[in-house]
Design an enzyme around this catalytic site. Structure first.
Site, mmCIF file in Angstrom:
data_model
loop_
_atom_site.group_PDB
_atom_site.id
_atom_site.type_symbol
_atom_site.label_atom_id
_atom_site.label_comp_id
_atom_site.label_asym_id
_atom_site.label_seq_id
_atom_site.Cartn_x
_atom_site.Cartn_y
_atom_site.Cartn_z
ATOM 1 N N LEU A 17 23.920 48.224 37.163
ATOM 2 C CA LEU A 17 24.077 48.031 38.615
ATOM 3 C C LEU A 17 25.556 47.890 38.992
ATOM 4 O O LEU A 17 26.010 48.410 40.008
ATOM 5 C CB LEU A 17 23.295 46.795 39.088
ATOM 6 N N GLY A 433 48.942 34.498 37.239
ATOM 7 C CA GLY A 433 49.043 34.825 35.817
ATOM 8 C C GLY A 433 48.760 36.265 35.480
ATOM 9 O O GLY A 433 49.611 36.953 34.933
ATOM 10 N N SER A 434 47.578 36.742 35.809
ATOM 11 C CA SER A 434 47.250 38.103 35.394
ATOM 12 C C SER A 434 47.733 39.109 36.423
ATOM 13 O O SER A 434 47.799 38.813 37.618
ATOM 14 C CB SER A 434 45.748 38.254 35.188
ATOM 15 N N GLU A 485 49.294 38.755 31.304
ATOM 16 C CA GLU A 485 48.023 38.560 30.583
ATOM 17 C C GLU A 485 47.361 39.851 30.102
ATOM 18 O O GLU A 485 46.130 39.924 29.999
ATOM 19 C CB GLU A 485 47.035 37.743 31.445
ATOM 20 N N TRP A 562 33.029 27.682 30.714
ATOM 21 C CA TRP A 562 32.758 29.116 30.738
ATOM 22 C C TRP A 562 32.283 29.638 29.393
ATOM 23 O O TRP A 562 32.339 30.832 29.121
ATOM 24 C CB TRP A 562 33.980 29.894 31.258
ATOM 25 N N HIS A 643 45.732 25.563 37.646
ATOM 26 C CA HIS A 643 45.187 26.415 38.707
ATOM 27 C C HIS A 643 43.686 26.205 38.784
ATOM 28 O O HIS A 643 43.020 26.059 37.770
ATOM 29 C CB HIS A 643 45.493 27.890 38.412
ATOM 30 N N CYS A 645 40.081 27.661 40.835
ATOM 31 C CA CYS A 645 39.571 28.814 41.593
ATOM 32 C C CYS A 645 38.797 28.420 42.842
ATOM 33 O O CYS A 645 37.884 29.109 43.228
ATOM 34 C CB CYS A 645 38.635 29.620 40.726
ATOM 35 N N HIS A 696 40.147 38.365 46.012
ATOM 36 C CA HIS A 696 38.817 38.892 45.673
ATOM 37 C C HIS A 696 38.469 40.100 46.521
ATOM 38 O O HIS A 696 37.419 40.704 46.350
ATOM 39 C CB HIS A 696 37.758 37.805 45.842
HETATM 40 N N1 GLN Z 1 45.557 32.808 34.844
HETATM 41 C C1 GLN Z 1 44.320 33.444 35.174
HETATM 42 C C2 GLN Z 1 44.577 34.780 35.841
HETATM 43 O O1 GLN Z 1 45.554 34.893 36.510
HETATM 44 C C3 GLN Z 1 43.530 32.597 36.101
HETATM 45 C C4 GLN Z 1 42.249 33.267 36.463
HETATM 46 C C5 GLN Z 1 41.293 32.383 37.164
HETATM 47 O O2 GLN Z 1 41.657 31.381 37.720
HETATM 48 N N2 GLN Z 1 40.056 32.745 37.166
HETATM 49 O O3 GLN Z 1 43.784 35.695 35.719
HETATM 50 ZN ZN ZN Z 2 41.464 31.369 40.028
#
Ligand code: GLN
Ligand code: ZN
Length: 757
Positions: A17, A433-434, A485, A562, A643, A645, A696
């Protein structure tokens, strides 16, 4: 006893999906093809469930994005800004889920929030004073009809009226209670139609009943269901609760006219006690959630049968159920080809849980349950001694004392030292970060895995990506850089793979939001760090720039939350083992010359007990210290970032401050900025970077928009404590959105900076 499940994963065993939806989003396939793929998944699941002998087969648990958003569309609670785009229904739905930027307009997505204590995210319905709730969609009818066409009379599953109204956000003066009448009428009509179609049972998901409930909440719940149930006709209604116990509303739940009540005996620590103390209403069916819907370990039949046995004294009709929807576990073990049988035999994913329900049905029907072959085999499995014990780590963890959890000197002194050391401009800019995980990164990783690329070539490839990323950030003009990353497939999996004690699956994906899935590692044994995990990448990245390079690690609580956790030692013990490993990495980074280190606790809130009374003892009392332990050994001039989310930490604001990080970045753009008031009221000490735009969504925020966000933040946060950054990592975004977004971010920060000085 009959068997039931609360819901089933809808992404497909190989994420069919997801791939189809993403193709549709890119305009590569037409809607008919997406619909056909979805139908294939549904019919496959249906036949599987039917063949397993499951008695109550759910329908309408399928969703193209999210079940709460489906319910909003079903009830006509869709903000005008989406309907006015003039798109077809499915595209309007996707616009609300993901935002829309194109020829028909430019609108942000609806807010997204974590689904109770899981890593699934739902779309927050938005209701304003003009919203009129009325039955407006046909999905539950269509899907019921589809299954009926296959000869299966399903149990339609719909987010319940109470939970829907509790989860919605109210933009005007009206609140949930003002919509009770309309909502009850819509649900009554829904039941009527399902009854006409031949439905015998309908499941209303009411997880909001496991939260702390005020007198008004209880009144709202009763008002809604007195109305809904008075008009239910021949259809039987199941009130399905999960993720905890219903201690505040057990009496009302029992007394209202439900035909079935679904209770969670896994996470609901008081559930059994409630039944024992209050009994169970005569003539009703108890859907007993004894098979864990959230974890992947084989069910312990002895425990499950024990609970069912006890319940027999209270309820005359019991259905064996999962504790929650199987949405939260991977689809099937069938695609796991690498793990040994010795490991796999301990696992049960969604498909295998169907078999477990079948076995439990057989066992409970037997004259001598404990003598059945299934029961005995299960007992033997659970008494096996598993590999992976590490006594040295256990000893280190048990020797920890208070001073291990305290960083010195205190925050204020560190802040001063760090301001001098880094001499950053006002409103320093950084990212989380990423950077975009472009196709070349994914294919290099795949080539490494399949032998097409040597370890050395892979390493040079990653280094080239890092160098490009550093150059790009310098060009964009960010103040604190990251390495991007690229070496990480996932922020938890990467560390899991570097650490001892984890096990990895190949295809065990779980939906996180929309088309995004995660593949949580499994904590199998005691955790330890054999060697540094990130140091070589960071030291290399720092060597390319004079700007500070921020080291990037995932925190222990997030790694735990996670992953699929063990059930044979406590969560606290597992977390401290991980914390010890991450602490060693922090110290190695510092020794390697990395001056700023971010330890992500993206998922800290996930396992926060839903009820206030349980929070401290069951969670915060060890989760917050575990984070402090990770960084308590660094020098004053080393700056620790974290950080998160999400920004819903109003109720644990002191605990967040108590993590004693120097800087925290978090999501703020997609939810409104109410958290800023909370920070101010609480004199929040940690420096903050509330995300200024939503990563997002693929839309590019304008400079003006970002500046407005910064100005609003400035009204509440002292200038010297404010950072400017996106609200999460950029890995899921494309470069073409990322670069202009970050340029706008830097330009906005510069303007704000000039005005403030
Ligand atoms: N350091 C991670 C990134 O930048 C943090 C991701 C997250 O908070 N889900 O992807
Ligand atoms: Zn995040």
């Amino acid at each position: 006893m009959k068997t039931s499940i609360t819901g089933y994963p809808r992404i497909g065993g190989l994420r069919e999906l997801k791939f189809a939806s993403e193709k549709y989003f890119r305009g590569e396939i037409a809607v008919a093809e997406l619909e056909a793929e979805a139908k294939k998944i549904r019919l496959y699941n249906l036949s599987l469930q039917k063949n397993s002998g499951l008695d109550f087969i759910p329908s309408n648990d399928f969703s193209f994005y999210d079940g709460v958003l489906d319910t909003a569309f079903l009830l006509g609670a869709v903000p005008k800004r989406y309907t006015e785009l003039g798109l077809c229904v499915l595209d309007t739905y996707f616009a609300a889920a993901r935002g829309y930027q194109g020829e028909k307009g430019d609108v942000k997505a609806l807010a997204m929030k974590k689904w109770f204590n899981t890593n699934y995210h739902y779309i927050v319905p938005e209701i304003d004073d003009e919203t009129e709730i009325k039955l407006s969609g046909t999905k539950p009818f269509d899907l019921f009809g589809e299954a009926l066409g296959e000869g299966v009379k399903t149990k339609p599953v719909i987010v319940g009226a109470y939970t829907f109204l509790k989860l919605a956000r109210y933009r005007g003066k009206k609140s949930a209670a003002d919509f009770a009448e309309q909502t009850a009428a819509a649900y009554s009509e829904l039941l009527g139609k399902l009854g006409e179609l031949g439905a015998e049972w309908v499941q209303f998901d009411e997880p909001s009943l496991v939260m702390d409930m005020s007198a008004e909440d209880t009144a709202l719940f009763c008002t809604l269901y007195k109305k809904i149930l008075s008009a239910k006709g021949s259809v039987r209604v199941l009130a399905q609760t999960y993720f905890g116990d219903v201690r505040d509303v057990y009496k009302e739940l029992s007394e209202l006219g439900f035909d079935g009540i679904g209770l969670d005996f896994i996470e609901g620590k008081k559930t059994l006690g409630l039944v024992k103390a209050n009994g169970f209403p005569k003539g009703k069916t108890l859907f007993a959630g004894v098979v864990n819907g959230k974890n992947i370990w084989r069910c312990n039949y002895e425990k499950a049968v024990g609970i069912l046995d006890e319940l027999k004294a209270y309820a005359d009709d019991i259905v064996i159920n999962t504790s929650c929807s199987l949405l939260h576990v991977p689809v099937t073990l069938k695609n796991e080809s690498k793990l040994s049988q010795n490991v796999l035999k301990h696992f049960a994913f969604a498909e295998q849980k169907l078999d477990e329900l079948g076995e439990l049905k057989k066992i409970t029907a037997s004259e001598a349950p404990c003598k059945t072959a299934e029961f005995e085999a299960n007992k033997a499995l659970h008494s096996e001694e598993r590999s992976g014990r590490n006594d040295e780590i256990r000893a280190k963890v048990s020797a920890l004392t208070d001073s291990d959890f305290t960083r010195l000197p205190a925050f204020a002194e560190r802040e001063k030292i760090q301001k001098e050391r880094f001499a950053l401009p006002l409103f320093p800019t950084t990212t989380i970060g990423s950077f975009p995980q472009t196709a070349d990164v994914k294919s290099a990783r795949k080539a490494l895995r399949t032998g097409g690329l040597s370890a050395e070539d892979y390493e040079s490839f990653i280094k080239r990506k890092i160098a490009d990323c550093v150059a790009l950030q310098e060009e964009i003009g960010l103040d604190v850089l990251v390495h991007g990353e690229y070496e990480r497939n996932d922020m938890v999996e990467y560390f899991g793979e570097c650490l001892d004690g984890f096990i990895f699956t190949e295809k065990a994906w779980v939906q996180s939001y929309g088309t995004r899935c995660v593949k949580p590692p499994v904590i199998w044994g005691d955790i330890s760090r054999a060697k540094p995990m990130t140091v070589k990448w960071l030291v290399y990245a720092q060597s390319l720039t004079d700007k500070p390079m921020k080291g990037m690690l995932t925190g222990p609580v997030t790694i735990l939350n996670w992953s699929f956790p063990r059930e044979d030692i406590t969560l606290k013990e597992s977390t401290l083992q991980i914390a010890l490993a991450i602490r060693e990495e922090v110290l190695d980074l510092e020794a390697g010359g990395i001056k700023i280190i971010q330890v992500d606790e993206a998922a800290l809130r996930e396992k926060l007990p839903l009820r206030r009374a349980d929070r401290r003892e069951d969670y915060l009392d060890w989760a917050i210290p575990a984070f402090r332990f990770v960084h308590s050994g660094v020098r004053a001039e080393t700056q620790i970032h974290t950080h998160m989310c999400y920004s819903e930490f109003a109720d644990i604001i002191k605990d967040i401050d108590d993590m004693d990080a120097d800087v925290i970045t978090f999501e703020a753009s997609r939810s409104d900025l109410t958290i800023l008031d909370v920070l101010k009221e609480n004199n929040f000490r940690t420096e903050v970077g509330p995300g200024v735009y939503d990563i997002h969504s693929p839309r590019v925020p304008s400079k003006a928009e970002i500046k407005t966000a910064i100005s609003r933040m400035r009204e509440r946060i002292p200038a010297e404590k404010l950072w400017v950054n996106p609200d999460c990592g950029l890995k899921t975004r494309a470069e073409k959105e990322t670069v202009p977004s970050l340029k706008n971010l830097v330009a906005a920060a510069k303007e704000a900076r000039n005005e403030d000085i």
